[in-house]
Write an enzyme that holds these catalytic residues in place. Structure first.
Site, mmCIF file in Angstrom:
data_model
loop_
_atom_site.group_PDB
_atom_site.id
_atom_site.type_symbol
_atom_site.label_atom_id
_atom_site.label_comp_id
_atom_site.label_asym_id
_atom_site.label_seq_id
_atom_site.Cartn_x
_atom_site.Cartn_y
_atom_site.Cartn_z
ATOM 1 C CG ASP A 117 -5.463 2.974 -4.605
ATOM 2 O OD1 ASP A 117 -5.920 2.112 -4.898
ATOM 3 O OD2 ASP A 117 -4.805 2.825 -4.121
ATOM 4 C CG HIS A 124 -1.258 -4.810 0.200
ATOM 5 N ND1 HIS A 124 0.894 -3.944 -0.195
ATOM 6 C CD2 HIS A 124 -0.767 -3.361 -0.021
ATOM 7 C CE1 HIS A 124 0.947 -2.968 -0.085
ATOM 8 N NE2 HIS A 124 -0.418 -2.591 -0.205
ATOM 9 C CD GLU A 188 0.867 1.393 -3.703
ATOM 10 O OE1 GLU A 188 0.557 1.789 -2.435
ATOM 11 O OE2 GLU A 188 -0.421 1.465 -4.218
ATOM 12 C CD GLU A 190 -3.911 0.586 -6.582
ATOM 13 O OE1 GLU A 190 -4.891 0.361 -7.062
ATOM 14 O OE2 GLU A 190 -2.318 0.534 -5.824
ATOM 15 C CG ASP A 222 -1.803 3.762 -6.094
ATOM 16 O OD1 ASP A 222 -1.760 5.991 -6.092
ATOM 17 O OD2 ASP A 222 -1.803 3.977 -4.866
ATOM 18 N NE ARG A 226 5.395 2.297 -0.890
ATOM 19 C CZ ARG A 226 3.922 1.483 -1.030
ATOM 20 N NH1 ARG A 226 3.222 1.870 -0.093
ATOM 21 N NH2 ARG A 226 3.869 0.858 -1.726
ATOM 22 C CD GLN A 229 2.331 5.926 1.978
ATOM 23 O OE1 GLN A 229 2.817 4.855 0.597
ATOM 24 N NE2 GLN A 229 1.042 4.887 2.140
ATOM 25 C CE LYS A 242 -0.383 5.299 -1.671
ATOM 26 N NZ LYS A 242 -0.314 3.920 -2.055
ATOM 27 C CB THR A 246 -2.563 7.489 -9.844
ATOM 28 O OG1 THR A 246 -2.464 7.475 -9.038
ATOM 29 C CG2 THR A 246 -3.266 5.847 -10.461
ATOM 30 C CD GLU A 347 3.422 -5.954 -0.715
ATOM 31 O OE1 GLU A 347 3.260 -7.129 -0.276
ATOM 32 O OE2 GLU A 347 3.291 -5.138 -2.060
#
Length: 396
Positions: A117, A124, A188, A190, A222, A226, A229, A242, A246, A347
């Site tokens: 990834d 971002h 996420e 992607e 993904d 948080r 992480q 993570k 996925t 975000e």
């Protein structure tokens, strides 16, 4: 060129799209099909009837054997498929092998080998830097010089529609480490790239050889915890935050379908080192919608990405790391410059401090997220990539 298949002409799944997937009907074995309109074209019996040299690969339970055939075979099969669904004289052969989508179950389209990834969006990366390092430069010194990435977990890549169980793990508490279900579960949005032709250990892939090795594209979510992480990632990067899931689309759209979707990158400064500079450094004009419980909350544009897919593959292999059919590499979160173009809840909520939509910050149990993707097709309209759907289940 439009298809004669009922409902396909002018749709997002016309003859200029033709994504590949793996499907199963009750009582039968899974095998390879192609989507046309709201049907799956069962390829194995047609390819056998027409004595295609590679007919056996379409009876396999994954696309991997087909992926291994290489670009000349991919292109010749695509030409054959376009003819089947657009030439009325092929109707008697094709029609008995069209299966309505609502009669099949879609499976994981390819067996994932290695999964990498990347972190290829300037917007971002800048947003994340501002959220976590408000008094420092948003980008770390290496970011504009190479596509930053990490190796993920191929065994937890799942197809669209698979439930996502809220992960548990360590996180930082007021009085030290705590263990429990993630309270800052995120998405996420992607794009994923599926490798076809592999390489030998020690060899690398130049940027201009991208299309010789990458078969096609999938939508990808993904999922990210948080809080887990943030506690674990220093100094070696993402791990348990993570690796729990996925999600990819059940359809793999071949590169040939994006012939009219390639666009220039927004620009790279400073100029990358030579192994990243030559070849195809194009971006893709793919629009994304992030849908939370039926409401569109963001529209990230893939055309805003800083690093190209070809540069990502070149960097992935420059040290001699080999690739194999079914390997997957992803773009990292797709975000644009505007607030409504952010591709993660981190975000959109600015680290949980600015609720969005109906007052959301991070994912709650029962939430369903759908990612939708469209791009300019070769027929003048827009093609759709397979959607990426997942619902959050409580921690176990």
């Amino acid at each position: 060129m439009s298809s004669w298949v009922e409902g396909a002409a002018g749709s997002a799944y016309d003859a200029d799209n033709l994504p590949y997937g793996v499907f199963v009907r009750e009582g039968e074995e899974p095998r390879v099909g192609v989507r046309i309109g709201d049907f799956v074209l069962d390829l194995a019996p047609i390819a056998a009837a027409e004595m295609l040299d590679v007919h056996a690969v379409f009876g396999e339970p994954t696309l991997n054997e087909f992926l291994a055939q290489g670009r000349p075979v991919w292109d010749s099969v695509r030409t054959w498929l376009v003819g089947l669904v657009s030439d009325e004289t092929e109707r008697d052969l094709v029609e008995p092998n069209l299966v309505p989508l609502d009669e099949v179950e879609l499976r994981m389209p390819f067996a994932v080998g290695d999964y990498v990834d990347f972190y290829a969006s300037l917007d971002h990366a800048s947003n994340v830097g501002r959220i976590f390092r408000p008094d420092a430069e948003p980008l770390l010194p290496n970011w504009r010089h190479l596509p930053v990435g990490y190796h993920g977990r191929g065994g937890t890549v799942v197809p669209s529609g698979t439930p996502v169980v809220r992960p548990s793990g360590q996180r930082k508490g007021d009085d030290g480490p705590e263990f429990g279900p993630s309270t800052r579960l995120d998405i996420e949005a992607e794009l994923g790239f599926v490798v076809g032709t592999g390489t030998t250990l020690g060899d690398s892939v130049t940027a201009d050889a991208f299309a010789d090795h990458v078969f096609g594209v999938v939508g990808l979510n993904d999922w990210s915890a948080r809080d887990i992480q943030a506690w674990e990632y220093v100094p070696l990067g993402p791990f348990l935050g993570k690796s729990f899931a996925t999600t990819v689309s059940a359809w793999v759209t071949p590169l040939a379908a994006f012939h009219h979707a390639w666009v220039d990158l927004p620009g790279q400064e400073p100029e990358p080192l030579p192994y990243l500079a030559p070849g195809d450094t194009s971006g893709l004009d793919i629009d994304v919608e992030v849908v939370l419980n039926g409401e569109v909350v963001s529209r990230p544009p893939y055309s805003a990405m800083y690093w190209s897919p070809a540069q990502m593959l070149a960097h992935l292999t420059v040290n001699g790391a080999s690739i194999r059919p079914g390997d997957l590499f992803a773009s990292g979160t797709i975000s644009g410059p505007a607030p409504e173009q952010r591709g993660s809840f981190l975000e959109l909520s600015w680290g949980g401090t600015e609720p969005f939509g109906d007052g959301r910050t991070f994912l709650e149990d029962g939430d369903e997220v759908v990612l939708r993707y469209t791009a300019p097709g070769t027929g003048g309209g827009r093609i759709a990539l397979g959607e990426v759907r997942g619902r959050i289940e409580p921690a176990r």
